[in-house]
Motif scaffolding. Structure first.
Motif, PDB file in Angstrom:
ATOM      1  N   GLY A 121       0.045  -2.156  15.957  1.00  0.00           N
ATOM      2  CA  GLY A 121      -0.738  -2.451  14.904  1.00  0.00           C
ATOM      3  C   GLY A 121      -0.154  -3.619  14.026  1.00  0.00           C
ATOM      4  N   THR A 122      -0.657  -3.515  12.954  1.00  0.00           N
ATOM      5  CA  THR A 122      -0.307  -4.691  11.927  1.00  0.00           C
ATOM      6  C   THR A 122       0.222  -4.139  10.418  1.00  0.00           C
ATOM      7  OG1 THR A 122      -2.244  -4.970  11.082  1.00  0.00           O
ATOM      8  CG2 THR A 122      -2.013  -6.212  13.396  1.00  0.00           C
ATOM      9  N   VAL A 123       1.206  -4.726   9.623  1.00  0.00           N
ATOM     10  CA  VAL A 123       1.534  -4.859   8.638  1.00  0.00           C
ATOM     11  C   VAL A 123       2.509  -5.853   8.650  1.00  0.00           C
ATOM     12  CG1 VAL A 123       3.808  -3.450   9.302  1.00  0.00           C
ATOM     13  CG2 VAL A 123       2.639  -3.156   7.422  1.00  0.00           C
ATOM     14  N   GLY A 124       2.497  -6.542   7.011  1.00  0.00           N
ATOM     15  CA  GLY A 124       3.063  -7.324   6.086  1.00  0.00           C
ATOM     16  C   GLY A 124       3.959  -6.949   5.529  1.00  0.00           C
ATOM     17  N   SER A 125       5.165  -7.595   4.937  1.00  0.00           N
ATOM     18  CA  SER A 125       5.992  -7.359   3.978  1.00  0.00           C
ATOM     19  C   SER A 125       6.649  -8.136   3.686  1.00  0.00           C
ATOM     20  CB  SER A 125       6.978  -6.107   4.995  1.00  0.00           C
ATOM     21  OG  SER A 125       7.778  -5.820   3.836  1.00  0.00           O
ATOM     22  N   ALA A 126       6.984  -8.105   1.831  1.00  0.00           N
ATOM     23  CA  ALA A 126       7.643  -9.315   1.234  1.00  0.00           C
ATOM     24  C   ALA A 126       8.769  -8.902   0.500  1.00  0.00           C
ATOM     25  CB  ALA A 126       6.238 -10.177   0.405  1.00  0.00           C
ATOM     26  N   LEU A 127       9.306  -9.672   0.231  1.00  0.00           N
ATOM     27  CA  LEU A 127      10.664  -9.216  -0.214  1.00  0.00           C
ATOM     28  C   LEU A 127      10.815 -11.012  -1.542  1.00  0.00           C
ATOM     29  CD1 LEU A 127      13.204  -7.899  -1.704  1.00  0.00           C
ATOM     30  CD2 LEU A 127      14.945  -9.682   0.311  1.00  0.00           C
ATOM     31  N   PHE A 128      10.885 -10.185  -2.666  1.00  0.00           N
ATOM     32  CA  PHE A 128      10.291 -11.672  -3.726  1.00  0.00           C
ATOM     33  C   PHE A 128      11.664 -11.770  -3.910  1.00  0.00           C
ATOM     34  CE2 PHE A 128       6.303  -9.732  -3.053  1.00  0.00           C
ATOM     35  CZ  PHE A 128       5.264 -11.232  -2.667  1.00  0.00           C
ATOM     36  N   ALA A 129      11.913 -13.147  -5.139  1.00  0.00           N
ATOM     37  CA  ALA A 129      13.416 -13.735  -5.526  1.00  0.00           C
ATOM     38  C   ALA A 129      14.363 -12.839  -6.499  1.00  0.00           C
ATOM     39  CB  ALA A 129      13.492 -15.215  -5.842  1.00  0.00           C
ATOM     40  N   ASP A 130      12.609 -12.145  -7.403  1.00  0.00           N
ATOM     41  CA  ASP A 130      13.372 -11.171  -8.073  1.00  0.00           C
ATOM     42  C   ASP A 130      13.843  -9.180  -7.787  1.00  0.00           C
ATOM     43  OD1 ASP A 130      10.803 -10.488  -7.424  1.00  0.00           O
ATOM     44  OD2 ASP A 130      10.533 -10.424  -9.397  1.00  0.00           O
ATOM     45  N   GLY A 131      13.764  -9.627  -6.353  1.00  0.00           N
ATOM     46  CA  GLY A 131      14.168  -7.873  -5.476  1.00  0.00           C
ATOM     47  C   GLY A 131      13.159  -7.647  -5.924  1.00  0.00           C
ATOM     48  N   GLY A 132      11.718  -7.877  -6.023  1.00  0.00           N
ATOM     49  CA  GLY A 132      10.420  -7.291  -5.750  1.00  0.00           C
ATOM     50  C   GLY A 132       9.924  -7.165  -4.707  1.00  0.00           C
TER      51      GLY A 132
END
Length: 297
Positions: A121-132
């Protein structure tokens, strides 16, 4: 005084991997087991996690001194998460997140970044500097998983079926890719119907290596599908980080084969992952990385 134990679990539809560490991060034990995706059932997930705990040498008596973080597939439904928590052994603390988030934490050692898993499968995830955090994809086959191994297999076999019907504009007899589909799945309607009947994503994904191999050999149909898959991965990456500011990792069996078919502006941002989903879950268990918005709800 008993050693405080922190455990990270990476659980999906293929298998479960677990690592136990002490407060300083020294490995106390590791274990593996069968699939623990919540899509397969909460009871089944806990059964496999218990097997992995036993393999790591973690006894039931240790649980009161244990913090466990589970990065699992199938966490999208709140009722599944609640049921999973309700059936947990008596850990000191249980943290839960998606396998995509655990992958991102591991890939960037708990720091901001984006990661895409490219496999069945495919999935993407991101973590931003503000914790979001943000997740893109992960809807599952067949409605999602664009650019995945299952998606490639489905597309390749679908073209072969259309060719068999005379609905395809390919040259007479099709390309090497279509002939390979007939050789693998059957050349007659009954054989093909038997192969496709209730076929899961994992079965379609077994056709992806054929697409990859024939694309490397220059087969036009295979190259066309790989280009289409590369465009889907580009879309995931852009949706995860529209400003293009985060370091980016891609992992899974299709990460390397698809790289030549992706946008060079995106591949230029690719970095080798610093760890995997199990490493990310360990960081979460040690409170060295943030969870998703709902992870401690």
């Amino acid at each position: 005084m008993a050693t405080r134990i922190h455990i990270g679990v990476d659980g999906g539809a293929t298998g479960t991997r677990l690592r136990a560490v002490d407060p300083d991060g020294r490995i106390l034990g590791e274990g593996t087991a069968g699939p623990s995706s919540l899509t397969l059932g909460v009871d089944a997930a806990w059964a496999q996690i218990r097997i992995a705990l036993a393999a790591a040498g973690i006894a039931e008596a240790d649980h009161p001194d244990t913090t466990v973080a589970c990065g699992l597939a199938g966490t999208g439904r709140p009722e599944k998460r609640a049921d999973f928590r309700a059936k947990a052994p008596g850990f000191a603390r249980l943290r839960l997140c998606s396998d995509a988030h655990a992958t991102t934490l591991g890939a960037h050692a708990g720091r901001p970044g984006a990661a895409i898993a490219l496999g069945t499968g495919t999935v993407g995830s991101a973590l931003f500097a503000d914790g979001g955090t943000r997740q893109v994809g992960g809807w599952g086959f067949p409605v999602g998983d664009e650019g995945s191994g299952a998606w490639l297999g489905l597309k390749a076999l679908g073209e072969a079926l259309q060719l068999l019907d005379g609905r395809n504009v390919e040259p007479s007899g099709g390309s090497a890719l279509h002939r390979a589909m007939y050789e693998t799945c059957g050349a007659t309607a009954p054989e093909l119907l038997s192969w496709t009947y209730q076929a899961p994503s994992t079965k379609y994904a077994t056709l992806a290596p054929i697409v990859v191999r024939l694309a490397e050999q220059g087969d036009p149909a295979a190259v066309r599908l790989m280009r289409a898959a590369g465009r889907e991965v580009d879309r995931l990456a852009r949706a995860l980080d529209p400003d293009g500011v985060l370091p980016f990792c891609a992992g899974g069996s299709l990460a390397a084969p698809l790289r030549p078919y992706m946008d060079p502006a995106i591949t230029a941002r690719l970095r080798p992952p610093q760890g995997d989903a199990r490493d990310g879950a360990v960081l979460l268990a040690r409170s060295l990385a943030p969870g998703e918005a709902w992870s401690d709800a």
